[in-house]
Design a protein around this motif. Structure first.
Motif, PDB file in Angstrom:
ATOM      1  N   GLY A 125      -6.825   9.688 -13.467  1.00  0.00           N
ATOM      2  CA  GLY A 125      -5.598   9.932 -13.459  1.00  0.00           C
ATOM      3  C   GLY A 125      -4.809   9.346 -12.884  1.00  0.00           C
ATOM      4  O   GLY A 125      -3.635   8.819 -13.261  1.00  0.00           O
ATOM      5  N   LEU A 126      -5.007   9.088 -11.118  1.00  0.00           N
ATOM      6  CA  LEU A 126      -4.117   8.448 -10.729  1.00  0.00           C
ATOM      7  C   LEU A 126      -3.434   7.287 -10.886  1.00  0.00           C
ATOM      8  O   LEU A 126      -2.257   6.681 -10.786  1.00  0.00           O
ATOM      9  N   HIS A 127      -4.832   6.324 -11.132  1.00  0.00           N
ATOM     10  CA  HIS A 127      -4.054   4.760 -12.040  1.00  0.00           C
ATOM     11  C   HIS A 127      -3.877   4.406 -12.923  1.00  0.00           C
ATOM     12  O   HIS A 127      -3.460   3.011 -13.142  1.00  0.00           O
ATOM     13  N   GLN A 177       0.693  -0.667   0.319  1.00  0.00           N
ATOM     14  CA  GLN A 177       0.654  -0.020   0.244  1.00  0.00           C
ATOM     15  C   GLN A 177       0.481   1.356  -0.055  1.00  0.00           C
ATOM     16  O   GLN A 177       1.494   1.862   0.288  1.00  0.00           O
ATOM     17  N   PRO A 178       0.115   2.599  -0.449  1.00  0.00           N
ATOM     18  CA  PRO A 178       1.127   4.050  -0.150  1.00  0.00           C
ATOM     19  C   PRO A 178       1.065   4.252   1.015  1.00  0.00           C
ATOM     20  O   PRO A 178       0.312   4.086   1.547  1.00  0.00           O
ATOM     21  N   ALA A 195      -3.482  -4.361 -15.888  1.00  0.00           N
ATOM     22  CA  ALA A 195      -4.324  -5.002 -16.209  1.00  0.00           C
ATOM     23  C   ALA A 195      -4.995  -5.332 -15.263  1.00  0.00           C
ATOM     24  O   ALA A 195      -6.379  -5.266 -15.406  1.00  0.00           O
ATOM     25  N   TRP A 196      -4.869  -4.989 -13.832  1.00  0.00           N
ATOM     26  CA  TRP A 196      -5.719  -5.306 -13.015  1.00  0.00           C
ATOM     27  C   TRP A 196      -6.263  -4.520 -12.715  1.00  0.00           C
ATOM     28  O   TRP A 196      -7.455  -3.794 -12.211  1.00  0.00           O
ATOM     29  N   PHE A 232       0.764   5.786  -5.797  1.00  0.00           N
ATOM     30  CA  PHE A 232      -0.603   5.705  -5.923  1.00  0.00           C
ATOM     31  C   PHE A 232      -1.229   5.285  -6.367  1.00  0.00           C
ATOM     32  O   PHE A 232      -2.239   4.459  -5.974  1.00  0.00           O
ATOM     33  N   GLY A 233      -0.956   4.772  -7.907  1.00  0.00           N
ATOM     34  CA  GLY A 233      -2.046   4.338  -8.727  1.00  0.00           C
ATOM     35  C   GLY A 233      -1.933   3.254  -8.880  1.00  0.00           C
ATOM     36  O   GLY A 233      -0.611   2.467  -8.347  1.00  0.00           O
ATOM     37  N   LEU A 234      -2.938   2.391  -9.013  1.00  0.00           N
ATOM     38  CA  LEU A 234      -3.075   0.752  -9.148  1.00  0.00           C
ATOM     39  C   LEU A 234      -1.740   0.230 -10.559  1.00  0.00           C
ATOM     40  O   LEU A 234      -1.199  -0.816 -10.196  1.00  0.00           O
ATOM     41  N   SER A 235      -1.467   1.398 -11.234  1.00  0.00           N
ATOM     42  CA  SER A 235      -0.324   0.977 -12.155  1.00  0.00           C
ATOM     43  C   SER A 235       0.928   0.522 -12.042  1.00  0.00           C
ATOM     44  O   SER A 235       1.808   0.096 -12.797  1.00  0.00           O
TER      45      SER A 235
END
Length: 616
Positions: A516-518, A206-207, A295-296, A285-288
């Motif tokens: 934008g985040l992910h 996690q961040p 893909a997630w 921060f992003g899931l990427s």
């Protein structure tokens, strides 16, 4: 207004036809069911027999699912599970869950879909779609990041044990059930540490910005005096009809459970995150940024929209909506005689004390007054209504700082436990008076409380549909409900209408900042700055919202996507039906089958439109 049953129009869904979800279900099920279908036809299975067999499977599947999810049983009032809590983070549980999904997916696929019609075919396709999507999601290691500031078992367990949620504390047996459930909660917190350690090894973490907020949440439960624990609250509120002997015994048992089990578990988790995990938490921060993150995130978007919209398409949709809503805000500014820029307007509504309460109780009473007002207006737009009522409560203090501005917890389907409209009173500047009408409509009636309670009360639907849910449907409906407030007789004050625009702006900005985040590499601060610049939200609310999006990738885009589908369907119905359009009938048709994927809803409403034209 009437209670919902499966009405004849819904049964006419035998024509239920081409949509993305059905085509996907067909492609994945046809080959697997060909042999079974031939056997069924050879055995002479009738449509009635196929319907009976399918619904028996759904009932068996639901009853068996309660062993895996006893919390759901408690939430909907099914007895026999209130003392149970499996370790849902363990590898053994995840294997059981996988096997359960595969087993029942296979069983349902053995029913010949061509023999089904109406609600049965709809239930079949929804079940297959959701089961297969769930299995696809197993490739993503969400179990390695089980805790964040917005959603974690430690906070949920404290809510449950406070006596202010849906865990019952009315009888001696209820109190003893909770003591047994405590062991399950402790085991899950232990497992969370194991999983997070594995996440560190695999660089799935996690961040830091989120986990910093978790530490004080956990610290709140590390108390020296057990009577000051939130878990002791049910003892303080023990029913009078419990004997003095049982009261003393239970009081002693709860003290022991708090001192010897709960406080050590919370302290261990707190210390692990503070002293160990924080050293490994990520700065991104992003899931990427996670392994296989792109893909997630795409999977998350599919989960929360039930569409194939791309991150880029959603991002642009958001930018367009932000520009449109700004234009409407300027119209309100002109109506109230404000001369200045949008930025100056935002500052004005943030700092003018007349727009804010100065104490919690007045704010809560304001929402209770709105409850009575809205209830009188609902019959103008609806000929159905839930039997279950709701009540307004403040968010508990231990989670208020990181909680959303408001939320909804569903009641029991028999009406014995009301729904709860939670209002966050942590920062009264985050609860402007001008936002109250739209927030009440969204969270309560005719938004979440109305839709979810109706769904639970529908007679004839399989249990997995009555008590399941789709964010894009429920959030889309709640945002659509805001949009009809003026038609209902709300928003007569231009400032209240500004509040409606302000809340819609929040949902439009979510499209921009979540993607934008992910998907675009935005930082936490960039996202905060964007939302501050484009709204009059309190800074603390912006921070809470942004960190929620970081913790819950994709969910925030479901609101506007769902609303757009429902609003477009209404416009299509009005255009095609003209004077024959009935708003109450339209709303009934949207709600009568519970939460469904958006392509399914589009097909359903278009078939309803055609049926209305055929009757003309």
């Amino acid at each position: 207004m009437t209670k919902i049953t499966i009405v004849s129009l819904s049964l006419a869904l035998a024509l239920y036809g081409c949509n993305d979800n059905q085509e996907q279900a067909n492609q994945t099920t046809n080959a697997a069911t060909t042999e079974v279908t031939q056997n069924q036809q050879q055995q002479g299975m009738t449509k009635e027999e196929a319907s009976t067999a399918l619904n028996q499977l759904f009932e068996q599947q639901f009853q068996e699912s309660l062993a895996l999810n006893p919390i759901q049983a408690t939430a909907i009032g099914i007895p026999g599970y209130n003392d149970k809590l499996p370790n849902m983070l363990s590898p053994e549980f995840r294997k059981k869950s996988h096997d359960f999904t595969v087993k029942w997916l296979d069983k349902v696929k053995q029913i010949d879909r061509s023999l089904l019609s109406g609600q049965d075919r709809l239930s079949y396709d929804i079940f297959v779609y959701q089961s297969e999507h769930s299995l696809k999601g197993e490739q993503f290691p969400g179990h390695l990041i089980p805790i964040n500031q917005s959603s974690n078992i430690a906070n949920f367990f404290a809510q449950l044990g406070s006596g202010q949620s849906f865990q019952p504390f009315k009888t001696v047996e209820d109190y003893e059930n909770w003591l047994k459930r405590v062991d399950g909660g402790v085991a899950i917190m232990e497992q969370a540490i194991i999983n997070m350690d594995q996440g560190i090894e695999k660089k799935v973490v996690q961040p830091k910005a989120l986990m910093e907020k978790v530490i004080p949440q956990l610290a709140a439960h590390v108390v020296d005096d057990p009577t000051q624990s939130i878990f002791y609250t049910p003892i303080k509120n023990m029913p009078e009809d419990i004997s003095e002997e049982d009261k003393k015994r239970l009081e002693d048992a709860y003290r022991v459970a708090i001192v010897e089990k709960l406080v050590p578990a919370y302290k261990k988790l707190h210390d692990y995150i503070k002293d160990d995990y924080m050293q490994h938490a990520r700065d991104s921060f992003g899931l990427s940024e996670q392994p296989n993150g792109e893909a997630w995130y795409n999977y998350q978007l599919k989960t929360y929209t039930t569409t194939d919209l791309t991150a880029e398409e959603i991002h642009q949709f958001g930018l367009d909506e932000v520009a449109r809503i700004h234009s409407e805000m300027k119209e309100v500014m002109a109506e109230v005689g404000f001369e200045g820029t949008l930025e100056e307007w935002f500052k004005y509504v943030q700092t003018n004390p007349e727009f804010y309460y100065d104490n919690e109780e007045d704010l809560l009473q304001g929402y209770r007054d709105l409850q009575a007002k809205v209830n009188k207006l609902l019959p103008s737009m609806f000929d159905i209504a839930p039997e279950t009522d709701y009540e307004v409560r403040a968010v508990e203090a231990f989670r208020a700082e990181s909680a959303a501005g408001a939320s909804y917890m569903s009641g029991s389907p028999d009406g014995s436990r009301p729904g709860i409209f939670y209002v966050n009173t942590f920062n009264l500047k985050g609860q402007p008076k001008f936002g109250m009408e739209t927030l009440s409509i969204h969270e309560a009636a005719p938004g979440h409380h109305f839709q979810i309670s109706l769904q639970q009360e529908i007679e004839g639907l399989p249990m997995f549909r009555r008590f399941g849910g789709l964010s894009v449907f429920s959030e889309g409906w709640a945002l659509y409900a805001e949009s009809i407030g003026k038609e209902m007789g709300m928003f007569t004050d231009p400032m209240q209408y500004y509040g409606r625009l302000s809340d819609e702006m929040l949902r439009a900005m979510r499209l921009v900042v979540d993607t934008g985040l992910h998907a675009k590499g935005w930082s936490r601060q960039e996202t905060i700055d964007y939302m501050v610049a484009n709204s009059s939200m309190a800074y603390t609310d912006v921070v809470s919202e942004v960190e929620r999006y970081i913790a819950w990738p994709g969910q925030a885009v479901s609101y506007k996507v769902g609303q757009r589908v429902i609003s477009n369907l209404r416009a299509e119905a009005e255009r095609k039906l003209g004077d024959k359009f009935d708003i109450k009938a339209f709303h009934r048709e949207v709600l009568v089958d519970g939460a469904v994927p958006m392509p399914v809803l589009e097909t359903k409403i278009r078939e309803w439109i055609d049926s209305q034209l055929d009757e003309a």
